[in-house]
Every structure is written in structure tokens, then in C-alpha cells.
Design an enzyme around this catalytic site. Structure first.
Site, mmCIF file in Angstrom:
data_model
loop_
_atom_site.group_PDB
_atom_site.id
_atom_site.type_symbol
_atom_site.label_atom_id
_atom_site.label_comp_id
_atom_site.label_asym_id
_atom_site.label_seq_id
_atom_site.Cartn_x
_atom_site.Cartn_y
_atom_site.Cartn_z
ATOM 1 N N ASP A 146 1.228 -17.944 3.998
ATOM 2 C CA ASP A 146 0.235 -18.972 3.643
ATOM 3 C C ASP A 146 0.097 -20.003 4.765
ATOM 4 O OD1 ASP A 146 2.857 -19.415 2.932
ATOM 5 O OD2 ASP A 146 2.432 -20.545 1.115
ATOM 6 N N ASP A 164 -3.555 -6.917 6.611
ATOM 7 C CA ASP A 164 -4.927 -6.547 6.266
ATOM 8 C C ASP A 164 -5.782 -7.802 6.092
ATOM 9 O OD1 ASP A 164 -7.068 -5.011 5.528
ATOM 10 O OD2 ASP A 164 -6.311 -4.512 3.531
ATOM 11 N N ASP A 193 -8.741 -9.422 8.959
ATOM 12 C CA ASP A 193 -10.174 -9.630 8.686
ATOM 13 C C ASP A 193 -10.538 -11.102 8.797
ATOM 14 O OD1 ASP A 193 -10.518 -6.922 8.267
ATOM 15 O OD2 ASP A 193 -11.848 -7.224 6.549
ATOM 16 N N LYS A 227 6.816 -13.614 3.526
ATOM 17 C CA LYS A 227 6.853 -14.517 2.364
ATOM 18 C C LYS A 227 8.265 -14.452 1.795
ATOM 19 C CE LYS A 227 4.646 -17.217 -0.576
ATOM 20 N NZ LYS A 227 4.143 -18.556 -0.208
ATOM 21 N N TYR A 242 0.827 -1.207 0.000
ATOM 22 C CA TYR A 242 0.000 0.000 0.000
ATOM 23 C C TYR A 242 0.861 1.256 0.000
ATOM 24 C CZ TYR A 242 -3.630 -3.374 1.390
ATOM 25 O OH TYR A 242 -4.484 -4.448 1.447
#
Ligand code: ATP
Length: 328
Positions: free
Chosen positions: A195, A219, A223, A164, A121
Site C-alpha cells: 500500500d 499485476d 498497470d 504485505k 494466481y
């Protein structure tokens, strides 16, 4: 903090229900705080074409922190998210989401610390006719400060560094800096690919204590984690900077349920507790969190978590318990 000054943004939709509900709880604490209402958001945009102005920023700057409801995104391609403007303006680099099961259906109790200013972002995007490059920015300074914040929460807890690094070189830097800072602070750490972390979070969420990760991964994981503990109606969050912070429920303005007394005020009330803790009102923060647990365990809840009560009935019950607990 002596006599904190709090900018209060109800915003739109259910923000206008859950923020007043949380302020009722704040008032019950009889603390020496000043609340400064700031009317920004969709309603303002409809009237004036601007959701927020420089004068609003001046008011924010004159306060110690912001208590924020939710803002409905106006249908305007030029609109710039108010929250993103505030995050950038005040350099609120740490997004904190406690994931704690207030329904006591499990022992899930961990915190996600998400880097809030860079990563995917970064806002650096190059648009060509047949390709778009979005630039993932990871800086040493960005990693150092988010890792240091995560370590400050991870005292006597295990820190999980989520990345990652098997694919992304930017994640090497993130992982290595986090490990260095954790070692310097004597924090017990592990690292996990994002993952694998998503998989473990679904299968065995109780094993996690503090997670630190980059912007996009955080993010998504936060959620997803909200779904583990009863959904958006109970999830609080904080955006923390060096000397400024914004506290808000994770949910948005939920226009589908607005003005009907259906909104769960717990996310806003738990965000209030985070704000109290941030400015040093620890006893009061504990009292608010304990009251939320007690009221939920008595079944006084809104329909989203299985009850039949309204926003105000839940808030009133929490106020009563807070008052009783503080009186003893
Ligand atoms: P926005 O565009 O402002 O993000 P939204 O409706 O797209 O609003 P959310 O407000 O985050 O997104 O909520 C998604 C759904 O979750 C809502 O439509 C609502 O049904 C439910 N929800 C969100 N917050 C609450 C709450 N506090 N209490 C009960 N249900 C909620």
C-alpha cells in the site's frame, strides 16, 4: 545466441498491426534470425473451436522464444487463456515490465519484476455455495528464483522488495528470501508494504529503480505504473523462464481501435528491444530504444500519446532512424 528462431504470434485486433510494425524494425537490423509465424487466437477459435493446439506448442518448443501480439478472449466459459497456458507450459516465472518515460516528460525509469507462477494466481480455488477460498501459494523456490532474477537487473541499483508482511505470513517468506538473496548478491535493498509502495509510486515514481513483488501485487502495480508514462500504447513486457521467454506489449487486442491505423506500435517495438537484449543483440536493442526516443521527441506519435500519425508512419520513422544510426 546464434541464429535465434522466433515464434511470431500476431494474434487478434491491433496485434495484427503492431507486430508487423515491430517486425519491420527487426528486418531493418539485418540480423540472422528466423521468424516462424504461428496463427493462434480468436480467429482460429472461431474457425475450429480451439484457440491453440498441442501442435502449436510443438512449434513453440522448436523455437527459442515467442514474440506475441494479443489475443481476444473468446466468449466461451471453457476457454483457457492462451497466455496462461504458455506461461505454465514453459514455466515463465518472471514477468518484467520496464516503466520508462519514452516521451521524456520525466525521469521515470524503473523495472517491475513480478513473480508470475504462484501467489494469488496459483489456480488453487475451493468453491463452496456461500464461500470461495483462493489459495495464495508462496514457495521458497519461487521466491529464490524471482529474487535472483531481480538482483540480476539491480546491479548498481536499489532493489525495492514490495510485500504485505504485516498481515500475510506468506509475505514473510517472500520478504525474507528476497532480503537473503539481495544480501548474497551485494545488492542495496529496501522493503516496502504494497500500500505504501502504491502511494509512493504515484507521488514520487522517479525514486524507484527495480521493484520485486508477488503475482497479484505486481499485476496491479504494473498497470498503475503504465499510466505514469503515457499508457498502454508504450508499455513493453517480457515473461522469462530458465531457457525460454515470451515478449509482448502490455496492451490487449483493443478491438475498439483495430484496423484503423490508430494503434501505437511503440509497446510492441520496445518488447522487440527486450527480446533482442535477451538473446544478446545488445547493440541492436540500444539502437531500437534510441530510435523510439528520437522519433517520439520529434512528435511522430499516434493519438494516444498526443500525435497525429498512424501506426505505419510511426514504425516507418523508427525504421529510418534505426537504419541511419546503424549505418554510422
Ligand atoms: P483485450 O480484451 O484483448 O484485453 P481490451 O480492449 O479490453 O482488449 P486493451 O487492448 O489492453 O484491452 O486496451 C484498452 C484500451 O486502451 C483500448 O480500448 C484502447 O483504446 C487503448 N489501447 C490499448 N493499446 C493501445 C495501443 N497500442 N495504442 C493505442 N491505444 C491503445
Amino acid at each position: 545466441m546464434h541464429h535465434p528462431k522466433i515464434a511470431v504470434v500476431e494474434g487478434d485486433g491491433i496485434g495484427k498491426e503492431v507486430i508487423p510494425a515491430a517486425l519491420q524494425v527487426l528486418d531493418a537490423l539485418s540480423l540472422d534470425v528466423e521468424k516462424v509465424p504461428v496463427e493462434i487466437g480468436y480467429g482460429r477459435w472461431e474457425r475450429t473451436g480451439r484457440a491453440i493446439t498441442e501442435e502449436d506448442f510443438d512449434i513453440f518448443r522448436s523455437c527459442d522464444c515467442i514474440f506475441f501480439g494479443a489475443i481476444t478472449t473468446p466468449p466461451d466459459p471453457e476457454y483457457r487463456s492462451v497466455l496462461i497456458q504458455i506461461r505454465r507450459g514453459f514455466d515463465l516465472y518472471a514477468n518484467i515490465r520496464p516503466i520508462k518515460d519514452v516521451t521524456n516528460g520525466s525521469n521515470i525509469d524503473f523495472t517491475i519484476v513480478r513473480e508470475n507462477t504462484e501467489g494469488m494466481y496459483s489456480g488453487i480455488e475451493h468453491v463452496f455455495p456461500d464461500a470461495v477460498y483462493s489459495t495464495r501459494v508462496i514457495t521458497r523456490r519461487g521466491c529464490e528464483r524471482i529474487a535472483a532474477y531481480a538482483c540480476s537487473l539491480a546491479h548498481k541499483k536499489r532493489l525495492t522488495i514490495v510485500h504485505k508482511a504485516n498481515i500475510l505470513k506468506s509475505c514473510w517468506l517472500f520478504r525474507d528470501v528476497c532480503i537473503d538473496i539481495a544480501d548474497q548478491n551485494g545488492i542495496q535493498w529496501e522493503d516496502m508494504l504494497v500500500d505504501a509502495a502504491a502511494h509512493r509510486l504515484v507521488l514520487d515514481p522517479e525514486r524507484f529503480e527495480v521493484i520485486v513483488t508477488t503475482n497479484l501485487f505486481g499485476d496491479i502495480l504494473s498497470d498503475m505504473s503504465a499510466a505514469l508514462i503515457g499508457g498502454l500504447g508504450v508499455c513493453a513486457s517480457a515473461n522469462i523462464g530458465t531457457d525460454y521467454a515470451l515478449f509482448e506489449p502490455v496492451h490487449g487486442s483493443a478491438p475498439d481501435i483495430a484496423s484503423r491505423g490508430l494503434a501505437n506500435p511503440i509497446a510492441a517495438i520496445m518488447s522487440l528491444a527486450m527480446m533482442l537484449r535477451w538473446y544478446g543483440a545488445i547493440r541492436e536493442a540500444d539502437a531500437v530504444e534510441a530510435a523510439v526516443s528520437e522519433v517520439v521527441s520529434r512528435g511522430i506519435t499516434t493519438p494516444d500519446i498526443g500525435g497525429r500519425c498512424s501506426t505505419t508512419e510511426v514504425a516507418d520513422a523508427i525504421v529510418r532512424v534505426v537504419e541511419e544510426n546503424l549505418a554510422t
